[in-house]
Motif scaffolding. Structure first.
Motif, short mmCIF file in Angstrom:
data_model
loop_
_atom_site.label_atom_id
_atom_site.label_comp_id
_atom_site.label_asym_id
_atom_site.label_seq_id
_atom_site.Cartn_x
_atom_site.Cartn_y
_atom_site.Cartn_z
N GLU A 1 0.83 -1.21 0.00
CA GLU A 1 0.00 0.00 0.00
C GLU A 1 0.86 1.25 0.00
O GLU A 1 0.60 2.22 -0.74
CB GLU A 1 -0.92 0.00 1.22
N VAL A 2 1.92 1.24 0.83
CA VAL A 2 2.81 2.40 0.88
C VAL A 2 3.56 2.57 -0.44
O VAL A 2 3.72 3.68 -0.96
CB VAL A 2 3.80 2.25 2.05
N ALA A 3 4.03 1.45 -1.01
CA ALA A 3 4.76 1.51 -2.28
C ALA A 3 3.88 2.05 -3.40
O ALA A 3 4.33 2.87 -4.22
CB ALA A 3 5.30 0.12 -2.63
N ALA A 4 2.64 1.59 -3.44
CA ALA A 4 1.72 2.06 -4.49
C ALA A 4 1.46 3.55 -4.34
O ALA A 4 1.44 4.30 -5.32
CB ALA A 4 0.42 1.27 -4.42
N ALA A 5 1.25 4.01 -3.09
CA ALA A 5 0.99 5.43 -2.86
C ALA A 5 2.21 6.26 -3.20
O ALA A 5 2.10 7.34 -3.82
CB ALA A 5 0.58 5.64 -1.41
N ALA B 1 4.64 5.52 -5.34
CA ALA B 1 4.82 5.51 -6.79
C ALA B 1 3.85 6.46 -7.46
O ALA B 1 4.19 7.14 -8.43
CB ALA B 1 4.65 4.08 -7.33
N SER B 2 2.61 6.50 -6.96
CA SER B 2 1.61 7.40 -7.52
C SER B 2 2.03 8.86 -7.37
O SER B 2 1.92 9.65 -8.30
CB SER B 2 0.25 7.16 -6.85
N LEU B 3 2.55 9.19 -6.18
CA LEU B 3 3.02 10.56 -5.95
C LEU B 3 4.21 10.88 -6.84
O LEU B 3 4.31 11.98 -7.41
CB LEU B 3 3.41 10.74 -4.47
N GLN B 4 5.12 9.92 -6.99
CA GLN B 4 6.31 10.13 -7.80
C GLN B 4 5.95 10.32 -9.26
O GLN B 4 6.51 11.18 -9.96
CB GLN B 4 7.26 8.94 -7.63
N ASN B 5 4.99 9.54 -9.75
CA ASN B 5 4.56 9.65 -11.15
C ASN B 5 3.88 10.98 -11.41
O ASN B 5 3.94 11.50 -12.53
CB ASN B 5 3.62 8.50 -11.51
N ASP B 6 3.23 11.52 -10.37
CA ASP B 6 2.56 12.81 -10.53
C ASP B 6 3.52 13.97 -10.34
O ASP B 6 3.12 15.14 -10.42
CB ASP B 6 1.42 12.94 -9.52
N LEU C 1 8.09 3.09 3.77
CA LEU C 1 8.61 4.05 2.79
C LEU C 1 10.13 3.96 2.71
O LEU C 1 10.72 4.07 1.63
CB LEU C 1 8.18 5.47 3.18
N THR C 2 10.77 3.71 3.85
CA THR C 2 12.22 3.53 3.85
C THR C 2 12.61 2.28 3.06
O THR C 2 13.57 2.29 2.27
CB THR C 2 12.72 3.42 5.29
N ALA C 3 11.86 1.22 3.27
CA ALA C 3 12.14 -0.02 2.53
C ALA C 3 11.90 0.17 1.04
O ALA C 3 12.64 -0.36 0.18
CB ALA C 3 11.27 -1.15 3.07
N TRP C 4 10.87 0.95 0.69
CA TRP C 4 10.56 1.20 -0.73
C TRP C 4 11.67 1.99 -1.39
O TRP C 4 12.09 1.68 -2.51
CB TRP C 4 9.24 1.96 -0.81
N ARG C 5 12.19 2.97 -0.67
CA ARG C 5 13.29 3.76 -1.24
C ARG C 5 14.55 2.91 -1.38
O ARG C 5 15.32 3.05 -2.33
CB ARG C 5 13.54 4.98 -0.34
N ALA C 6 14.77 2.05 -0.37
CA ALA C 6 15.96 1.19 -0.42
C ALA C 6 15.90 0.18 -1.55
O ALA C 6 16.94 -0.34 -2.01
CB ALA C 6 16.13 0.47 0.91
N SER C 7 14.68 -0.09 -2.04
CA SER C 7 14.53 -1.07 -3.10
C SER C 7 14.94 -0.53 -4.47
O SER C 7 14.96 -1.26 -5.46
CB SER C 7 13.08 -1.56 -3.16
N GLY C 8 15.28 0.78 -4.54
CA GLY C 8 15.75 1.33 -5.80
C GLY C 8 14.87 2.40 -6.36
O GLY C 8 15.17 2.95 -7.44
N ALA C 9 13.75 2.77 -5.68
CA ALA C 9 12.87 3.82 -6.20
C ALA C 9 13.59 5.15 -6.09
O ALA C 9 14.27 5.45 -5.12
CB ALA C 9 11.57 3.85 -5.41
N GLU D 1 5.08 14.78 -7.62
CA GLU D 1 4.96 15.36 -6.30
C GLU D 1 6.03 14.78 -5.38
O GLU D 1 6.59 13.71 -5.64
CB GLU D 1 3.57 15.08 -5.73
N ARG D 2 6.28 15.49 -4.30
CA ARG D 2 7.28 15.05 -3.33
C ARG D 2 6.74 13.86 -2.54
O ARG D 2 5.62 13.90 -2.01
CB ARG D 2 7.62 16.19 -2.38
N VAL D 3 7.55 12.82 -2.45
CA VAL D 3 7.17 11.61 -1.71
C VAL D 3 7.63 11.78 -0.27
O VAL D 3 8.83 11.65 0.03
CB VAL D 3 7.77 10.34 -2.35
N THR D 4 6.69 12.10 0.64
CA THR D 4 7.01 12.28 2.05
C THR D 4 6.08 11.41 2.90
O THR D 4 5.07 10.87 2.39
CB THR D 4 6.83 13.74 2.49
N ILE D 5 6.45 11.27 4.17
CA ILE D 5 5.60 10.47 5.07
C ILE D 5 4.20 11.06 5.15
O ILE D 5 3.20 10.34 5.09
CB ILE D 5 6.24 10.42 6.47
#
Length: 222
Positions: free
Chosen positions: A10-14, A16-21, A46-54, A23-27
């Motif tokens: 859920e966090v990764a999808a949200a 990615a949606s902000l990044q595609n738009d 969100l930390t794990a999502w960023r560490a995955s290469g996003a 917008e700044r990806v923040t908590i």
């Protein structure tokens, strides 16, 4: 979902949606997009999502005191190492997340200080009202004491008037008795004078009779 735990997907999808738009990806942004999810849970995923290469969006680093930046940087680096994040971009974004959390804490502290100030003002108002009430009670007490003193003074004057009235009545009674005694004495004196005058008249008459009898006797002898 407000305040609820969320999953990584859920966090990764949200995010990615902000990044595609663009917008700044923040908590806070991810939490809002997920309907107010718990910030701690969002931060973890969100930390794990960023560490995955996003790749996060480019943002300007806010200006903070150097000592605070050093401390936060060390914490962020250690956190990145512990979580397996090897990317410099993920590390920088984690640092920004920490700063965002610190800003939220600072906001809560400010709100707490305002609440404490309000309570202090109310405490001063209560103390002032208590003092005014105490003063009013003292004034009322003094007034009651003054009235009681005045009443006692009036009662004392009433007693003095009663004593004076009794004394006057005694003096009047004594004067009346003295007048009666004087009148009685005068009446007795008048009676004695009358008796004396009557007695003197009788003596004079007897003397005249005696003189007449002696003159008659002398005439008889001649």
């Amino acid at each position: 979902m407000a305040g609820q735990e969320v999953t990584f997907d859920e966090v990764a999808a949200a995010a990615a949606s902000l990044q595609n738009d663009g917008e700044r990806v923040t908590i806070e942004a991810v939490s809002d997009l997920l309907g107010g999810a718990a910030p701690a849970s969002v931060h973890q995923h969100l930390t794990a999502w960023r560490a995955s290469g996003a790749k996060p969006a480019e943002v300007a680093t806010p200006e903070l005191p150097e000592a605070l930046l050093d401390a936060l940087g060390g914490w962020a680096r250690q956190f990145a190492v512990d979580s397996g994040a090897g990317s410099q971009d993920a590390l920088a974004q984690s640092q920004r997340d920490v700063e965002e959390l610190l800003a939220q804490v600072a906001s809560l502290m400010s709100a707490r200080d305002e609440a404490l100030a309000t309570l202090e003002e109310r405490g001063e108002s209560i103390a002032r009202l208590t003092a005014e009430l105490r003063d009013a009670r003292n004034v009322a007490t003094d007034a009651l004491v003054g009235k009681a003193k005045d009443r006692l003074a009036i009662d004392g004057k009433d007693n003095q008037l009663a004593d004076l009235r009794a004394q006057i009545e005694r003096n009047v009674a004594a004067s009346a008795a003295e007048s009666d005694a004087r009148l009685t004495a005068e009446m007795e004196l008048v009676g004695a004078v009358t008796a004396r005058d009557n007695f003197a008249a009788e003596i004079k008459e007897l003397r005249a009779q005696l003189d007449a009898a002696q003159a008659e006797r002398r005439g008889t002898r001649g």
